[in-house]
Design an enzyme around this catalytic site. Sequence first.
Site, PDB file in Angstrom:
ATOM      1  N   HIS A 192       0.700  -1.298  -0.119  1.00 51.14           N
ATOM      2  CA  HIS A 192       0.144   0.119  -0.161  1.00 51.14           C
ATOM      3  C   HIS A 192       0.786   1.105  -0.107  1.00 51.14           C
ATOM      4  CE1 HIS A 192      -3.971  -1.623   0.163  1.00 51.14           C
ATOM      5  NE2 HIS A 192      -3.884  -2.338   1.157  1.00 51.14           N
ATOM      6  N   CYS A 248       0.129   2.511  -4.573  1.00 52.15           N
ATOM      7  CA  CYS A 248      -0.695   3.805  -5.000  1.00 52.15           C
ATOM      8  C   CYS A 248       0.041   4.789  -4.748  1.00 52.15           C
ATOM      9  CB  CYS A 248      -2.082   3.933  -4.122  1.00 52.15           C
ATOM     10  SG  CYS A 248      -3.144   2.208  -4.257  1.00 52.15           S
TER      11      CYS A 248
END
Length: 410
Positions: A192, A248
């Site tokens: 992440h 991301c």
Amino acid sequence: MGKLSKLLAKAEQLAKTELDKLMADQGGKQQQQQAYQAPVVYQQGAAAPQGPRPFFTPPPSPPPYGGMAAPPQAHRPNTPPPAHYQQQQYTAPTTYSPSPTGPGRRKALLIGCTYQGTRSQLRGPGNDVNCLRYLLTTKLGFPPSSIVVLRDDDVSKGREFLPCRDVIMRAIGWLVSDLRQGDSLFFSFSGHGSQLRDPTGEEEDGFDETILPTDHKQAGQIRDTELARAIVHRLPAGVVVHALFDSCHSGTMMDLPYETKWDRSGQPYWRRNNMRGTSGGTVIQLGACDDKATAADTAKLSATAYTGAATYTFIQAIEKYGPSQTYASLLAHMTEALAGLGKSSVQNASAGSSAVAAGLPLVMGAVLGPLGLVAGAQLAAFSSMGRMTEQKPVLCCDKPIDITRTRLMI
């Protein structure tokens, strides 16, 4: 729907601002940089292959990934990390691979965070590190003994191989230690990514890009400024680093001064920012997506196994065109392959995005009262459905190399 979208955008921005302020107040001291010391207990002595790196030779049979789905032994999750491992006292790693010796040495650090047992669990990072390790050893001349893998879905090797915050930073210290002219380093992170408010004012958009270690809720996120200080700023002349971030908000994850853009005719050009470069070395970073975009964790590309989309297309490009292709070729292939995913709503794309959605009712309630609390809850539900985005990779460098002529230096 147009008014609702505008209201959602404003509410999310307000929520992000308030949540960042709260995180800064509660975790500011925790995020401050401490004097970093690289481990001094690594084993020494293993020699890397002598002579120049072998150039790519097309295999006589299909790639050994089985159509690029996964490496020969597909990743299988191991026992989830025990709930108490974050509280264990850290000891400097003593069993990492020896530092290679000889001219043209190669070292790699591969990190895969799946966040086992959490609501934001990912399926691809385990396969990502497996596939990258196979690629590095079979196609790019990296000795297996010079590759360190940190992953949280396999606790069999102990905490020193779990991607906790302090372990990651110490492993980076190993990666950039004892550098000499001609060394080639490879760094990858699959997991992440998010954003935090930039306290220095250096970021043009006001936010630092971050990666989330497996213990980020306890130890904090790792900012792009930390990565730049640990890797970029200290890199001496004659050393090349390639970094791949499959997360991301990863476009400018290493705060490099040059970022590729494309003009209307499809030709690449460099956009200069005010970030600092290296101490003479060369850093080339591939981000899975733009700083404000999300990255896919998907089985759509391989059709059989979950991978990070950017990692999959990176490996696919080298398998198809070889390691002597240009950076423009690599970037173009990744862009084209990722476009094949289309515009999709990516679930669990960003822990930061999830936090914004969760905070909408609280922030709007505080601002607008009971009515704002209800509206915030409705907007959070709408936001949690995800957004339609197209993932595009980003190439950054510490200097404006000619990517149309410069061949890969991995």
